[in-house]
Design a protein around this motif. Structure first.
Motif, short mmCIF file in Angstrom:
data_model
loop_
_atom_site.label_atom_id
_atom_site.label_comp_id
_atom_site.label_asym_id
_atom_site.label_seq_id
_atom_site.Cartn_x
_atom_site.Cartn_y
_atom_site.Cartn_z
N ASP A 1 0.82 -1.22 0.00
CA ASP A 1 0.00 0.00 0.00
C ASP A 1 0.85 1.27 0.00
O ASP A 1 0.60 2.22 0.74
CB ASP A 1 -0.94 0.02 1.22
CG ASP A 1 -1.98 -1.09 1.16
OD1 ASP A 1 -2.41 -1.42 0.04
OD2 ASP A 1 -2.33 -1.62 2.23
N GLY A 2 1.86 1.28 -0.84
CA GLY A 2 2.69 2.46 -0.99
C GLY A 2 3.87 2.54 -0.07
O GLY A 2 4.74 3.41 -0.23
N ALA A 3 3.96 1.64 0.91
CA ALA A 3 5.08 1.68 1.86
C ALA A 3 6.39 1.27 1.21
O ALA A 3 7.47 1.55 1.76
CB ALA A 3 4.79 0.78 3.06
N HIS A 4 6.32 0.61 0.06
CA HIS A 4 7.52 0.12 -0.61
C HIS A 4 7.84 0.90 -1.87
O HIS A 4 8.45 0.36 -2.80
CB HIS A 4 7.37 -1.37 -0.95
CG HIS A 4 7.11 -2.24 0.23
ND1 HIS A 4 6.37 -3.40 0.15
CD2 HIS A 4 7.49 -2.12 1.53
CE1 HIS A 4 6.31 -3.96 1.34
NE2 HIS A 4 6.98 -3.19 2.19
N GLY A 5 7.43 2.16 -1.92
CA GLY A 5 7.67 2.94 -3.11
C GLY A 5 6.56 2.77 -4.12
O GLY A 5 5.52 2.16 -3.85
N SER A 6 6.78 3.30 -5.31
CA SER A 6 5.73 3.33 -6.33
C SER A 6 6.29 2.91 -7.68
O SER A 6 7.48 3.07 -7.95
CB SER A 6 5.15 4.74 -6.46
OG SER A 6 4.61 5.18 -5.24
N PRO A 7 5.42 2.40 -8.54
CA PRO A 7 5.84 2.12 -9.91
C PRO A 7 6.10 3.41 -10.66
O PRO A 7 5.61 4.49 -10.28
CB PRO A 7 4.65 1.35 -10.50
CG PRO A 7 3.48 1.83 -9.71
CD PRO A 7 4.00 2.09 -8.32
N ALA A 8 6.86 3.33 -11.74
CA ALA A 8 7.15 4.50 -12.57
C ALA A 8 7.17 4.05 -14.02
O ALA A 8 7.66 2.97 -14.33
CB ALA A 8 8.48 5.12 -12.18
N TYR A 9 6.64 4.93 -14.88
CA TYR A 9 6.59 4.59 -16.30
C TYR A 9 7.34 5.61 -17.14
O TYR A 9 7.10 6.81 -17.04
CB TYR A 9 5.15 4.52 -16.82
CG TYR A 9 5.10 4.51 -18.34
CD1 TYR A 9 5.67 3.45 -19.05
CD2 TYR A 9 4.56 5.57 -19.06
CE1 TYR A 9 5.69 3.45 -20.44
CE2 TYR A 9 4.56 5.57 -20.44
CZ TYR A 9 5.12 4.51 -21.14
OH TYR A 9 5.15 4.51 -22.50
N THR A 10 8.26 5.12 -17.94
CA THR A 10 8.84 5.93 -19.02
C THR A 10 8.90 5.07 -20.28
O THR A 10 9.00 3.84 -20.21
CB THR A 10 10.27 6.42 -18.69
OG1 THR A 10 11.14 5.31 -18.50
CG2 THR A 10 10.27 7.30 -17.45
N ASN A 11 8.83 5.74 -21.41
CA ASN A 11 8.91 5.05 -22.69
C ASN A 11 10.36 4.93 -23.13
O ASN A 11 10.89 3.84 -23.30
CB ASN A 11 8.08 5.80 -23.73
CG ASN A 11 8.30 5.29 -25.14
OD1 ASN A 11 8.64 4.14 -25.33
ND2 ASN A 11 8.15 6.16 -26.12
N VAL A 12 11.04 6.06 -23.29
CA VAL A 12 12.41 6.08 -23.80
C VAL A 12 13.39 6.56 -22.75
O VAL A 12 14.48 6.01 -22.59
CB VAL A 12 12.50 6.97 -25.07
CG1 VAL A 12 13.94 7.01 -25.59
CG2 VAL A 12 11.56 6.46 -26.15
N ASN A 13 13.02 7.60 -22.03
CA ASN A 13 13.93 8.20 -21.06
C ASN A 13 14.29 7.22 -19.95
O ASN A 13 13.42 6.52 -19.41
CB ASN A 13 13.29 9.43 -20.43
CG ASN A 13 13.24 10.60 -21.37
OD1 ASN A 13 14.27 11.13 -21.76
ND2 ASN A 13 12.04 11.01 -21.74
N TYR A 14 15.56 7.20 -19.59
CA TYR A 14 15.96 6.52 -18.37
C TYR A 14 15.53 7.37 -17.18
O TYR A 14 15.74 8.59 -17.18
CB TYR A 14 17.47 6.31 -18.33
CG TYR A 14 17.98 5.28 -19.31
CD1 TYR A 14 17.85 3.92 -19.05
CD2 TYR A 14 18.60 5.66 -20.51
CE1 TYR A 14 18.32 2.96 -19.95
CE2 TYR A 14 19.08 4.72 -21.41
CZ TYR A 14 18.93 3.37 -21.12
OH TYR A 14 19.39 2.44 -22.02
N PRO A 15 14.94 6.78 -16.15
CA PRO A 15 14.47 7.56 -15.00
C PRO A 15 15.59 7.85 -14.00
O PRO A 15 15.34 8.01 -12.81
CB PRO A 15 13.39 6.68 -14.40
CG PRO A 15 13.82 5.30 -14.73
CD PRO A 15 14.52 5.37 -16.06
N PHE A 16 16.83 7.92 -14.49
CA PHE A 16 17.99 8.24 -13.64
C PHE A 16 19.03 8.88 -14.55
O PHE A 16 18.95 8.76 -15.79
CB PHE A 16 18.55 6.98 -12.96
CG PHE A 16 18.74 5.80 -13.88
CD1 PHE A 16 19.84 5.72 -14.74
CD2 PHE A 16 17.82 4.77 -13.90
CE1 PHE A 16 20.02 4.63 -15.59
CE2 PHE A 16 17.98 3.68 -14.75
CZ PHE A 16 19.08 3.61 -15.59
#
Length: 971
Positions: A75-90
């Motif tokens: 229930d959100g205590a372990h972080g959240s999903p993230a969506y990107t198509n091309v960009n690296y999220p870091f």
């Protein structure tokens, strides 16, 4: 500087060599799935490895389910999903990853079963972990690995104990492997596939390989099963075979194809006493005469791209869900899957073998984010990364080499070019020359056996089909497939039928794979299904993750229904000349391998959309590619009506593994008697008093000419019928910035078509009619539409509205729609009945599946629940429609010519403003659109826009609708 293991470009350490996967064996095994102790840390080095030692007290930790993703649990205590198509999220600094690197420590304590053998070896197998893991057993470090969608095994025989074995796994969300896994999907860390302990008896076969080729010229199959232990025996009882390991045998067999997935059950028996079941499908894949051939025959891919996805569990997809996917595919005439963009769960390929689908098995590799730096530092062109690339290729090929469904190995997706891809292709060809190699991202096709493209426009595809394309000489000799086309984002995709006509007209064009199978909408507490940005991501690509033929709950979208019709393997056509005494239907077998004996054909004679007679239709057992003219029976002598049609259906004659007898495979319609022109209502004279004009059953405002009531139906103050040109732009209307076609959704909004004003120029009584002249135009523009509304009525209660539209100004963009919109109280609009195309929605380039008939639906069910709301729900070719309340009172509308019908309990403006379905709140008014024309849909959310013939150019138009009230409503 020495890098930690999770940033090393090495694929890992400590694992045993990859081998083929099989579902069962007589050797002992123990599932380690279930509840694990779990601790989440914000960085990779926030905690030491003391948790891996026996006796560590993890009682204060939480629990997590394996297989699973930690961001989808807790229930959100372990972080959240993230969506990107091309960009690296870091930050892109290969192979380094951020210090902020969520790290999940997993603990599982288990006992060995009492029957666990004391001899031999044992291995712990991980089917899939994202993105990097280090593993310990009973305090001893086993090693580490990367390659999220690939299996890894560790030998543990000397470390096992009878009780309280401690399996510890540290999983990092980010690693050097993340640079190789930029695959247009949710970033979802965790142990998301099974974990198991497998016993390997002394003398067991560490691996085996099934060679099962087929010679189509003599009908003989050759079986040879290689095992790593020469003492093994191979038996196939149905074929009477009992062979030594490596010994070939040639016998008469029935071949395996996607249409006839014939499998032979076999068994490997080793001297160690282990038996391993296997299934052999005899088939031969070859590149001959510039075409992909199976068993000597070219194949036409009617395919889809499939990510692994579940709205609750992410990529932790169970066997039942896999089977459900494949049954849906088969039932919608899909015959091929590209496993975008990684090898699927191995059980999925077992099901493809069993049910019959061609497979392009794609490696767990994509480096798309480097495109923004012109592919600088791209790992596939950096020799330091080549061992990691080769490791991924080996793990895919070795795991999946025994599946007859796999025709092509794909090197990966959107990786640019480089020596690493060449090394992969060379290794694969050397290891498995019995299959072909695919890769789309290299226009030279230097390392591939097929010319593959994404989203080219129709005219370019036709040029390629004619062998008139430019490019390297080698490429011009290769078969062509669309590894991605028909981008199924939101309402769409459009233009599928036009692509299919090209595929069937040119041998070189061997079909394609629609992008993609399913919307990746994750369960969200506020929105129903969430997409990019709904989980707090600072960088995301919105609803681009919802681009599938299925909605997240696996309900087929109108796009899948359309695709089924477009790719149906039997073509049923008629001349439609209306001469029912001489009607014939032309039936063409579009299968690659099977005749039509597995199908039963029926005819139905329909008058005004309702069947009045049916019967069986005898169709010859046509071989693939053959056609026949089939005589239809004489129509029923007593059939009378303004319009009649034949519908011919091809249904399964017997139950199959994927659908029951009677399942509809293909259908066609032809006209028996054309529709008669609907006469306008005339004869009643308008009567004016001080405030109103009465015309037949209708009352109008004398000053404005606005319709106020029709019989008992009171029109809401803002619901008068008037010209409407706006639709809530679809994802395909808004388009993609990288496509050259005009992005009409943006241009429509820029032109102000979402905020047009209606200037009333004249209200007059003219020759028995009420005439209202107006100009419809947006602010800040000289564009306009001169509009005349001409109302007439008769004494029987009918009211006709004739609309004439004349464009003014320099229109350089098409219109979204052209018709009228009005509102009626929802008490009159709970149920819709219509005679026209159905049962589902359709638009100019998505109407192949719209079957002429009489249909009925609750108004709310007319809406298509796209994850991001947008224009939807139109029914095509409507002759008449009725909206009724609970007691049958309501409104009937007849159009001349046929029209597009839409009804919903919110306005187009409210639909346009909504970000999720939960934003749409039904009101007290049903808003009805009666459209003379609609702009096409296209595929421009990633592909080309609508073809010219589907664009709604601004041009003079005249159309009419006749209204009549139905019954009465009590008060």
């Amino acid at each position: 500087m020495s890098l930690p293991y999770f940033e090393s470009v090495s694929p890992g350490s400590g694992t045993v060599p990859p081998r083929s996967w099989y579902a069962t064996s007589s050797a002992a095994s123990l599932s380690l799935n279930g509840s694990w102790r779990f601790r989440l840390s914000p960085t990779a080095e926030a905690e030491d490895d003391s948790f891996a030692r026996p006796g560590y007290d993890a009682s204060g930790w939480g629990e997590i389910t394996v297989p699973g993703h930690w961001v989808l649990q807790g229930d959100g205590a372990h972080g959240s999903p993230a969506y990107t198509n091309v960009n690296y999220p870091f930050p892109v600094d290969p192979p380094r990853v951020p210090t902020e690197n969520p790290t999940g420590d997993h603990l599982r304590v288990f006992d060995l079963p009492d029957t666990w053998p004391a001899d031999g070896e044992s291995v712990i197998r991980f089917e899939g972990v994202e993105s990097c893991a280090k593993v310990w057993l009973n305090g001893t470090e086993l090693g580490d690995f990367k390659g999220s969608r690939l299996p890894h095994e560790f030998s543990v025989g000397g470390l096992l104990q009878e009780h309280d074995n401690v399996l510890a796994v540290r999983v990092h969300q980010w690693s050097s492997g993340s640079y190789l896994e930029d695959q247009d999907q949710w970033w979802l860390p965790g142990i998301f596939r099974e974990v198991s302990l497998l016993h390997r008896p002394d003398g067991a076969a560490a691996d085996f390989r099934v060679h099962a080729s087929y010679d189509h010229r003599d009908g003989l199959g050759t079986l040879r099963v290689e095992t790593t232990t020469p003492a093994a025996r191979v038996s196939v009882p149905e074929l009477g075979l009992d062979l030594a390991s490596g010994e070939p045998a040639t016998v008469p067999v029935q071949p395996w194809t996607a249409e006839t997935p014939r499998l032979y059950d076999g068994e490997i028996r080793t001297a160690a006493g282990e038996t391993i079941p296997f299934r052999a499908g005899f088939r031969t894949v070859a590149l001959e005469d510039g075409l992909i051939k199976v068993n000597g025959t070219p194949v036409l891919f009617r395919g889809v791209n499939r990510h692994e996805f579940h709205p609750e569990h992410g990529r932790a997809v169970g066997l039942d869900t896999m089977r459900r996917d494949l049954l849906l595919m088969k039932r919608h005439n899909v015959n091929a899957v590209r496993t975008s963009h990684y090898p699927p769960h191995p059980a999925f390929l077992d099901l493809c073998d069993e049910l019959g689908l061609w497979v392009i098995d794609e490696c767990d590799l994509e480096t798309h984010g480097f495109v923004f730096d012109d592919w600088r530092r791209n790992p596939v062109d950096d020799e330091r990364w080549t061992p990691a690339l080769l490791d991924r290729a080996r793990r895919m090929v070795e795991r999946d080499k025994n599946h007859p469904s796999v025709l092509l190995w794909s090197l990966g997706n959107e990786c640019g070019t480089g020596a690493g891809l060449t090394a992969m292709a060379r290794w694969i060809r050397d290891r498995d020359p019995s299959r072909l190699v695919h890769y789309e991202g290299d226009p030279s096709c230097a390392d591939t056996d097929v010319y593959s493209r994404m989203y080219p426009p129709h005219d370019e595809v036709e040029t390629i089909g004619r062998y008139e394309d430019e490019g390297p000489a080698k490429r011009r000799q290769l078969p062509f497939i669309l590894c991605e086309y028909g981008h199924a984002m939101g309402n769409g995709p459009g233009g599928l039928a036009d692509y299919q006509r090209l595929f069937e007209a040119h041998d070189r064009l061997q079909g394609g794979f629609v992008w993609e199978w399913i919307d990746h909408g994750l369960n969200h507490p506020g929105y129903g299904f969430g997409y990019g940005g709904d989980f707090g991501e600072e960088l995301h690509d919105g609803n681009f993750v919802c681009d599938g033929l299925l909605f997240p709950d696996r309900t087929p979208s109108p796009g899948l229904v359309e695709y089924k019709k477009v790719i149906e393997p039997v073509r049923i056509h008629g001349d439609g000349n209306g001469d029912s005494s001489a009607d014939t239907v032309r039936v063409t077998n579009g299968h690659d391998f099977t005749d039509l004996t597995h199908l039963a054909f029926t005819w139905s004679y329909e008058v005004d959309g309702e069947s009045v007679a049916t019967g069986p239709l005898t169709v010859p057992p046509l071989a693939p590619g053959q056609s026949a003219e089939v005589k239809l029976p004489a129509p029923p002598a007593d059939a009378r009506g303004s319009e009649a049609a034949w519908t011919v259906r091809a249904e399964l004659a017997e139950d199959t593994a994927w659908a029951p007898a009677g399942h509809l495979v293909a259908w066609g319609q032809l006209t028996a008697a054309p529709r008669a022109v609907t006469a306008a209502a005339t004869g009643a004279a308008p009567v004016r008093d001080r405030d109103t004009i009465t015309l037949g059953p209708a009352v109008f405002d004398a000053r404005t000419g606005a319709l106020r009531s029709l019989g008992p139906i009171q029109v809401p103050a803002d619901g008068e019928p008037r010209l409407d040109v706006w639709r809530a732009p679809t994802d395909n209307d808004d388009g993609a910035p990288w496509q050259p076609d005009a992005r009409y959704g943006l241009l429509w909004r820029e032109a102000g078509l979402h905020r047009v004003r209606h200037r009333r120029d004249q209200v007059a009584l003219d020759d028995g009619a009420l005439v209202v002249r107006s100009r419809v135009a947006p602010a800040a523009s000289q564009l306009g539409l001169a509009t005349e509304y001409r109302w007439t009525a008769d004494d029987s209660g009918r009211l006709t509205l004739s609309v004439t539209v004349t464009p003014e100004g320099d229109w350089r963009i098409p219109l979204p729609r052209l018709g009228i919109r009005f509102g009626i109280p929802s008490t009159y609009g709970e149920t819709a009945t219509w005679f026209g195309g159905g049962p589902g929605e359709a638009y100019p380039d998505t109407r192949a599946a719209a079957r002429l008939g009489r249909w009925q639906s609750p108004v709310d069910a007319l809406q298509t629940p796209y994850v991001r709301p947008q224009e939807n729900g139109a029914r095509a070719d409507v002759r008449w429609a009725e909206l009724t309340g609970p007691d049958g009172g309501g409104l009937r509308i007849t159009g001349e010519p046929e029209f597009w019908f839409t009804a919903r309990r919110w306005t187009t403006e409210q639909l346009d403003a909504a970000g999720h379905g939960t934003d749409l709140v039904p009101g007290d008014t049903v808003w009805v659109n009666l459209d003379h024309a609609q702009h096409g849909i296209g595929s421009q959310s990633c592909g080309p826009g609508p073809l010219p013939q589907y664009r709604l150019e601004a041009a003079p138009a005249t159309f009419s609708f006749t209204f009549s009230a139905l019954g009465r409503i009590g008060h």
